[in-house]
Design a protein around this motif. Sequence first.
Motif, PDB file in Angstrom:
ATOM      1  N   GLN A 219       5.720  -0.154  -4.442  1.00 43.36           N
ATOM      2  CA  GLN A 219       4.514   0.188  -3.705  1.00 43.36           C
ATOM      3  C   GLN A 219       4.001   1.414  -4.624  1.00 43.36           C
ATOM      4  O   GLN A 219       4.557   2.083  -5.283  1.00 43.36           O
ATOM      5  CB  GLN A 219       4.845   0.756  -2.329  1.00 43.36           C
TER       6      GLN A 219
ATOM      7  N   CYS B  55      -2.565  -3.117  -5.662  1.00 48.14           N
ATOM      8  CA  CYS B  55      -2.177  -3.498  -4.415  1.00 48.14           C
ATOM      9  C   CYS B  55      -2.754  -4.835  -4.240  1.00 48.14           C
ATOM     10  O   CYS B  55      -2.081  -5.737  -3.869  1.00 48.14           O
ATOM     11  CB  CYS B  55      -2.702  -2.644  -3.504  1.00 48.14           C
TER      12      CYS B  55
ATOM     13  N   GLY C 273       0.848  -1.243   0.091  1.00 47.08           N
ATOM     14  CA  GLY C 273      -0.001   0.045   0.105  1.00 47.08           C
ATOM     15  C   GLY C 273       0.848   1.213  -0.113  1.00 47.08           C
ATOM     16  O   GLY C 273       2.070   1.149   0.248  1.00 47.08           O
TER      17      GLY C 273
END
Length: 342
Positions: free
Chosen positions: A330, A307, A162
């Motif tokens: 990320q 994600c 995340g």
Amino acid sequence: MSTATIADIARHAGVGTATVDRVLNKRPGVNAETVQKVMQVVEKLGTPPPRGRPRKVENARFAFVLPSESTPFVELLDRQIAQAAGEFRHQHITEVTHRLPGEDPAQFAAALAQFADSDAVAVMAPDLPPVKLAINELVRTGVHVVTLFSDVAGSMRETCIGADNRAAGRTAGLLLGRMAVPGRDTLLLASQATRLSGEIERRIGFAQVVEERFPKLKVLRTPDLPSADAGATRALLRFLRGSGVDLARVAGLYNVGSGGAGVARAIESLGLTGTVPVIVHDLTDEHRSLLAAGGLAYVLHQDIHYCISTAARVLRALCENVRGALNVVQPRIEILTAENLH
């Protein structure tokens, strides 16, 4: 079991092996028509085995664990996991989504412990000691665990998937600080009685950047708001009307978690839309409508599908002992406006 190779797929699809490799690994640079053509051949022939390493297990059992609280973001997340089912099948993953009671950490932890028969777990959980202990026990029994969107600090989880939540809060503070006009020196920080570390990190980041870069502005934290939009509207209006806040000095409002549409409606009820910019998180359907209509100044968003896919890919690689399984990129925080919606 399919013995199709990348070369077989490339020959049937009429493309090069490099193109097939890009499509299978979801890398950019291939147009949508070619992607569809390659995936149709994959559907027919099967997914080729990973190069250089046999699969440890034919089918992996993954549990996606979310809070039971029915917020727009959690519902969006639940739908995105369901929509990724076809993608999971290609990776030989059988996934089940579970909703656990986030308001009761002991009950959440007890339910989480029941997933010891899974190969891997991706969990969005409150950051509390019972949950940490439950994650640690799962890891000790051989279950691979990653956290989603909000971390559980100090646990034995293998990574968190995340965006950087503290950076997200700092981004909101930077945007509102730059938009503040002379005479308006108060920024409202709205949140719920959250146990999610991601939302706490957003609050910290927001306060940090205002203190560092906009010393003439002050941050006023509202009382904890209900997570439901209607309740958030009522609670925020009650606070703003009854606590002596000088509305003429309010320069903006940042809502760190759920209830974003509700706080925007409270600002509208006070006739301050356009004067007091509002920033919220996550592009839900209501936030999209409010953004397009001017009820929100910005929506801070991250690629939820990315994600979820990344969590599954990491967990699958961990199950197969793939070197570098945790080397992932990320997602970035996207700043959405009415002008760049798509």
